[in-house]
Motif scaffolding. Structure first.
Motif, PDB file in Angstrom:
ATOM      1  N   ARG A 165       1.443   6.654  -6.943  1.00  0.00           N
ATOM      2  CA  ARG A 165       0.410   7.635  -7.298  1.00  0.00           C
ATOM      3  C   ARG A 165       0.948   9.057  -7.171  1.00  0.00           C
ATOM      4  O   ARG A 165       0.719   9.901  -8.037  1.00  0.00           O
ATOM      5  CB  ARG A 165      -0.821   7.449  -6.413  1.00  0.00           C
ATOM      6  CG  ARG A 165      -1.678   6.293  -6.804  1.00  0.00           C
ATOM      7  CD  ARG A 165      -2.981   6.256  -5.981  1.00  0.00           C
ATOM      8  NE  ARG A 165      -3.404   4.881  -5.840  1.00  0.00           N
ATOM      9  CZ  ARG A 165      -3.311   4.143  -4.746  1.00  0.00           C
ATOM     10  NH1 ARG A 165      -2.829   4.648  -3.646  1.00  0.00           N
ATOM     11  NH2 ARG A 165      -3.716   2.887  -4.743  1.00  0.00           N
ATOM     12  N   ALA A 166       1.676   9.326  -6.087  1.00  0.00           N
ATOM     13  CA  ALA A 166       2.237  10.659  -5.876  1.00  0.00           C
ATOM     14  C   ALA A 166       3.233  11.014  -6.976  1.00  0.00           C
ATOM     15  O   ALA A 166       3.246  12.142  -7.486  1.00  0.00           O
ATOM     16  CB  ALA A 166       2.903  10.734  -4.503  1.00  0.00           C
ATOM     17  N   GLU A 194       0.824  -1.204   0.000  1.00  0.00           N
ATOM     18  CA  GLU A 194       0.000   0.000   0.000  1.00  0.00           C
ATOM     19  C   GLU A 194       0.862   1.259   0.000  1.00  0.00           C
ATOM     20  O   GLU A 194       0.560   2.228  -0.702  1.00  0.00           O
ATOM     21  CB  GLU A 194      -0.943  -0.007   1.206  1.00  0.00           C
ATOM     22  CG  GLU A 194      -2.046  -1.030   1.103  1.00  0.00           C
ATOM     23  CD  GLU A 194      -2.872  -1.135   2.373  1.00  0.00           C
ATOM     24  OE1 GLU A 194      -2.620  -0.349   3.329  1.00  0.00           O
ATOM     25  OE2 GLU A 194      -3.771  -1.985   2.412  1.00  0.00           O
ATOM     26  N   ASP A 195       1.942   1.245   0.777  1.00  0.00           N
ATOM     27  CA  ASP A 195       2.849   2.390   0.816  1.00  0.00           C
ATOM     28  C   ASP A 195       3.474   2.628  -0.557  1.00  0.00           C
ATOM     29  O   ASP A 195       3.547   3.768  -1.041  1.00  0.00           O
ATOM     30  CB  ASP A 195       3.935   2.154   1.864  1.00  0.00           C
ATOM     31  CG  ASP A 195       4.921   3.308   1.943  1.00  0.00           C
ATOM     32  OD1 ASP A 195       4.455   4.462   2.072  1.00  0.00           O
ATOM     33  OD2 ASP A 195       6.140   3.045   1.879  1.00  0.00           O
ATOM     34  N   GLN A 221       2.275   1.707  -3.468  1.00  0.00           N
ATOM     35  CA  GLN A 221       1.243   2.171  -4.395  1.00  0.00           C
ATOM     36  C   GLN A 221       0.967   3.656  -4.191  1.00  0.00           C
ATOM     37  O   GLN A 221       0.795   4.405  -5.157  1.00  0.00           O
ATOM     38  CB  GLN A 221      -0.044   1.364  -4.216  1.00  0.00           C
ATOM     39  CG  GLN A 221       0.051  -0.032  -4.782  1.00  0.00           C
ATOM     40  CD  GLN A 221      -1.223  -0.839  -4.554  1.00  0.00           C
ATOM     41  OE1 GLN A 221      -2.101  -0.429  -3.808  1.00  0.00           O
ATOM     42  NE2 GLN A 221      -1.308  -1.987  -5.205  1.00  0.00           N
ATOM     43  N   GLU A 222       0.945   4.109  -2.945  1.00  0.00           N
ATOM     44  CA  GLU A 222       0.727   5.539  -2.660  1.00  0.00           C
ATOM     45  C   GLU A 222       1.880   6.382  -3.201  1.00  0.00           C
ATOM     46  O   GLU A 222       1.666   7.443  -3.781  1.00  0.00           O
ATOM     47  CB  GLU A 222       0.555   5.750  -1.156  1.00  0.00           C
ATOM     48  CG  GLU A 222       0.230   7.165  -0.776  1.00  0.00           C
ATOM     49  CD  GLU A 222      -1.067   7.657  -1.392  1.00  0.00           C
ATOM     50  OE1 GLU A 222      -1.118   8.859  -1.742  1.00  0.00           O
ATOM     51  OE2 GLU A 222      -2.019   6.878  -1.514  1.00  0.00           O
ATOM     52  N   ARG A 223       3.101   5.896  -3.017  1.00  0.00           N
ATOM     53  CA  ARG A 223       4.263   6.615  -3.564  1.00  0.00           C
ATOM     54  C   ARG A 223       4.195   6.676  -5.076  1.00  0.00           C
ATOM     55  O   ARG A 223       4.527   7.704  -5.675  1.00  0.00           O
ATOM     56  CB  ARG A 223       5.549   5.934  -3.119  1.00  0.00           C
ATOM     57  CG  ARG A 223       5.872   6.180  -1.657  1.00  0.00           C
ATOM     58  CD  ARG A 223       7.092   5.441  -1.171  1.00  0.00           C
ATOM     59  NE  ARG A 223       8.236   5.608  -2.056  1.00  0.00           N
ATOM     60  CZ  ARG A 223       9.331   4.853  -1.996  1.00  0.00           C
ATOM     61  NH1 ARG A 223       9.418   3.894  -1.106  1.00  0.00           N
ATOM     62  NH2 ARG A 223      10.322   5.062  -2.824  1.00  0.00           N
TER      63      ARG A 223
END
Length: 112
Positions: free
Chosen positions: A93-94, A86-87, A89-91
């Motif tokens: 997206r950013a 999840e971390d 994937q968030e990175r």
């Protein structure tokens, strides 16, 4: 004089596999970081000594796969991997948003 020794195709295949299969197993075990010959000896219980047991205990760490490890430990490891996923994937997206913003800025600079 005796005639030429004849065998069927399957018999030839079987004789070759008697030699190739163990060699392939030993090679695959070595590639996976295991002791192929030791695995075979343990399977047939040949030359079983205390050193084999001490080697097994030394290999029991977090990175090695052990199907007999407790399910709570496996669940904890799965949860850690999910959190890491999840971390990441968030990175991602950013960074994709940042790339889009930089592309927009480049277009604006080219128009000037």
């Amino acid at each position: 004089m005796a005639g030429k020794f004849k065998t069927t195709g399957f018999a030839r295949f079987f004789i070759i596999m008697l030699f190739v299969a163990p060699l392939a197993y030993i090679g695959a075990s070595y590639y996976n970081g295991q002791d192929g010959i030791g695995n075979i000896k343990r399977f047939f219980k040949i030359g079983e000594t205390e050193t084999v047991e001490s080697n097994e205990k030394a290999e029991d760490d977090e990175t090695s796969f052990n199907p007999f490890r407790g399910s709570s430990q496996l669940q904890r490891q799965v949860d850690e991997l999910k959190a890491e996923n999840e971390d990441l994937q968030e990175r991602l997206r950013a960074q994709e948003i940042e790339i889009q913003e930089l592309k927009r800025q480049m277009r604006l600079l080219r128009q000037q």
